[in-house]
Design an enzyme around this catalytic site. Structure first.
Site, PDB file in Angstrom:
ATOM      1  N   LEU A   1       0.865  -1.178   0.000  1.00  0.00           N
ATOM      2  CA  LEU A   1       0.000   0.000   0.000  1.00  0.00           C
ATOM      3  C   LEU A   1       0.903   1.229   0.000  1.00  0.00           C
ATOM      4  O   LEU A   1       1.998   1.204   0.567  1.00  0.00           O
ATOM      5  CB  LEU A   1      -0.896   0.025   1.245  1.00  0.00           C
ATOM      6  CG  LEU A   1      -1.889  -1.120   1.405  1.00  0.00           C
ATOM      7  CD1 LEU A   1      -2.632  -0.979   2.737  1.00  0.00           C
ATOM      8  CD2 LEU A   1      -2.885  -1.154   0.257  1.00  0.00           C
ATOM      9  N   ASP A   2       0.448   2.304  -0.632  1.00  0.00           N
ATOM     10  CA  ASP A   2       1.197   3.554  -0.597  1.00  0.00           C
ATOM     11  C   ASP A   2       1.359   4.017   0.857  1.00  0.00           C
ATOM     12  O   ASP A   2       0.555   3.675   1.726  1.00  0.00           O
ATOM     13  CB  ASP A   2       0.480   4.641  -1.390  1.00  0.00           C
ATOM     14  CG  ASP A   2       0.402   4.328  -2.878  1.00  0.00           C
ATOM     15  OD1 ASP A   2       1.307   3.626  -3.380  1.00  0.00           O
ATOM     16  OD2 ASP A   2      -0.563   4.777  -3.528  1.00  0.00           O
ATOM     17  N   LYS A   3       2.382   4.809   1.096  1.00  0.00           N
ATOM     18  CA  LYS A   3       2.671   5.288   2.446  1.00  0.00           C
ATOM     19  C   LYS A   3       1.431   5.841   3.140  1.00  0.00           C
ATOM     20  O   LYS A   3       1.151   5.516   4.299  1.00  0.00           O
ATOM     21  CB  LYS A   3       3.760   6.369   2.387  1.00  0.00           C
ATOM     22  CG  LYS A   3       4.030   7.055   3.720  1.00  0.00           C
ATOM     23  CD  LYS A   3       5.016   8.200   3.571  1.00  0.00           C
ATOM     24  CE  LYS A   3       5.184   8.938   4.894  1.00  0.00           C
ATOM     25  NZ  LYS A   3       6.121  10.096   4.756  1.00  0.00           N
TER      26      LYS A   3
ATOM     27  N   THR B   1      -1.771   5.473   2.347  1.00  0.00           N
ATOM     28  CA  THR B   1      -2.986   4.669   2.254  1.00  0.00           C
ATOM     29  C   THR B   1      -2.992   3.704   3.430  1.00  0.00           C
ATOM     30  O   THR B   1      -1.988   3.050   3.705  1.00  0.00           O
ATOM     31  CB  THR B   1      -3.038   3.883   0.931  1.00  0.00           C
ATOM     32  OG1 THR B   1      -3.071   4.805  -0.156  1.00  0.00           O
ATOM     33  CG2 THR B   1      -4.271   2.992   0.866  1.00  0.00           C
TER      34      THR B   1
ATOM     35  N   ARG C   1      -5.960   5.758  -7.366  1.00  0.00           N
ATOM     36  CA  ARG C   1      -5.767   7.203  -7.408  1.00  0.00           C
ATOM     37  C   ARG C   1      -5.753   7.713  -8.847  1.00  0.00           C
ATOM     38  O   ARG C   1      -6.385   8.736  -9.163  1.00  0.00           O
ATOM     39  CB  ARG C   1      -4.469   7.563  -6.686  1.00  0.00           C
ATOM     40  CG  ARG C   1      -4.460   7.139  -5.223  1.00  0.00           C
ATOM     41  CD  ARG C   1      -3.070   7.144  -4.615  1.00  0.00           C
ATOM     42  NE  ARG C   1      -2.500   8.483  -4.581  1.00  0.00           N
ATOM     43  CZ  ARG C   1      -1.240   8.733  -4.216  1.00  0.00           C
ATOM     44  NH1 ARG C   1      -0.433   7.741  -3.880  1.00  0.00           N
ATOM     45  NH2 ARG C   1      -0.802   9.977  -4.206  1.00  0.00           N
TER      46      ARG C   1
END
Length: 334
Positions: A150-152, A154, A249
């Site tokens: 997961l993105d930082k 998220t 996104r």
């Protein structure tokens, strides 16, 4: 959240009992060595086995052979590789919210702000560091068992493999699009219907920090369903078929309904007309993408039974949605 590619390097299986061996069965007569090897040792990925064949660490009757060489029933395939630790990050005592665990997998709730992998600018303080403190044996696995990320900024649910067979199984399920991944997002704009976005994604041609919809990109599919409508925003449920970098996104921005707070794809702040101080403060103060990995379902690597786990919506998103809901109620009928 994007799937990790299969790793071609050697792993530490902590095997001190000599080479793994298996006899070629009758039904495999006349088949290629590499194909039969994958059947005999399913706990290893095909790419890893192929490397061992090329390096001479996968043998047939004790001899190096070519991947395309044909086998005969009764021959013995063996793996003689000397394996090294794969993940070298230092363990750190980082609190982890474990939602489910057993001998094969860990399912956890990653908070917003926690980087998954060490890298440039983030050599420590990552999820990998925390996992190695929680279970030091994960150092024997690629990326400490992480098969997707997961993105930082998220938040939400992630699965981590605790064994090499589990890692191979989960990577295969992700590649086959058999893992159910459902996200909650708060989008800018009042959507009137859901949508399926089938738009390829690759690196932005000018901004290397961003991804973009591109005809020459990798296929990417996101299913978007309305969850709750507000005056100028919409809570949506996003289900991934693929797992490209920044996929939700990018696809939400492509629909012209970017995610609230997204620093790369969100655009300028948009306030509903007549928004009160609470809503204004919430929208101005939301400094990350309002995106949460809500539910993850996969087949257990050992039993084959479904494992379905959900992570609670974090407090910042609950407060944002509460303010949007109150604003919608205050202006109802106006």
């Amino acid at each position: 959240m994007t799937a990790a590619p299969d790793d071609d390097t050697l792993l530490d299986s902590s095997n001190t009992e000599g080479p793994r061996t298996a006899q070629v069965p009758a039904h495999a007569a006349g088949r290629r060595f590499d194909a039969v090897l994958a059947e005999l040792f399913p706990e290893f990925s095909r790419s890893r086995l192929a490397e061992w064949v090329k390096s001479g660490d996968a043998l047939l009757d004790g001899q190096s052979v070519r991947p395309r060489d044909l086998v005969t029933p009764g021959q013995v395939a063996s793996l003689t590789a000397v394996l090294d630790t794969q993940t070298h990050a230092l363990p750190e005592d980082i609190p982890l919210e474990i939602l489910y665990q057993d001998s094969e997998v860990i399912v956890l709730n990653k908070p917003a702000g926690l980087v998954v992998h060490p890298g440039a600018g983030n050599p420590s303080g990552t999820l990998v560091n925390g996992l190695l403190h929680f279970d030091p044996s994960l150092s024997a696995l690629p990326r400490a068992g992480i098969v997707h990320r997961l993105d930082k900024d998220t938040s939400g649910v992630m699965v981590v493999a605790r064994s090499l067979p589990a890692h191979t199984s989960l990577v295969a399920q992700l590649s086959a699009r058999e893992v159910h991944r459902q996200y909650l997002a708060v989008a800018v704009g009042a959507m009137v219907s859901g949508a399926t976005v089938d738009a390829a994604i690759d690196r932005h041609p000018r901004d290397r920090l961003k991804m973009a919809v591109r005809e020459d990109g990798r296929d990417a599919v996101t299913h978007v369903r309305l969850r709750e409508r507000f005056r100028g925003h919409t809570a949506v449920e996003c289900r991934l078929e693929t797992g490209r970098t920044h996929q939700i996104r990018v696809h939400m921005a492509h629909l012209r309904f970017p995610i609230v707070g997204d620093p790369l794809y969100g655009g300028p702040l948009r306030l509903p007309r007549g928004a009160d101080e609470e809503l204004t403060a919430q929208l101005r103060g939301f400094r990350r993408q309002a995106l949460h990995a809500e539910t993850l379902e996969f087949k257990h690597p050992t039993t084959g039974e479904p494992v379905r786990t959900s992570a609670p919506v974090p407090a910042d998103m609950l407060a944002l949605m509460a303010a949007l809901r109150a604003d919608a109620a205050a202006h109802k009928g106006k």
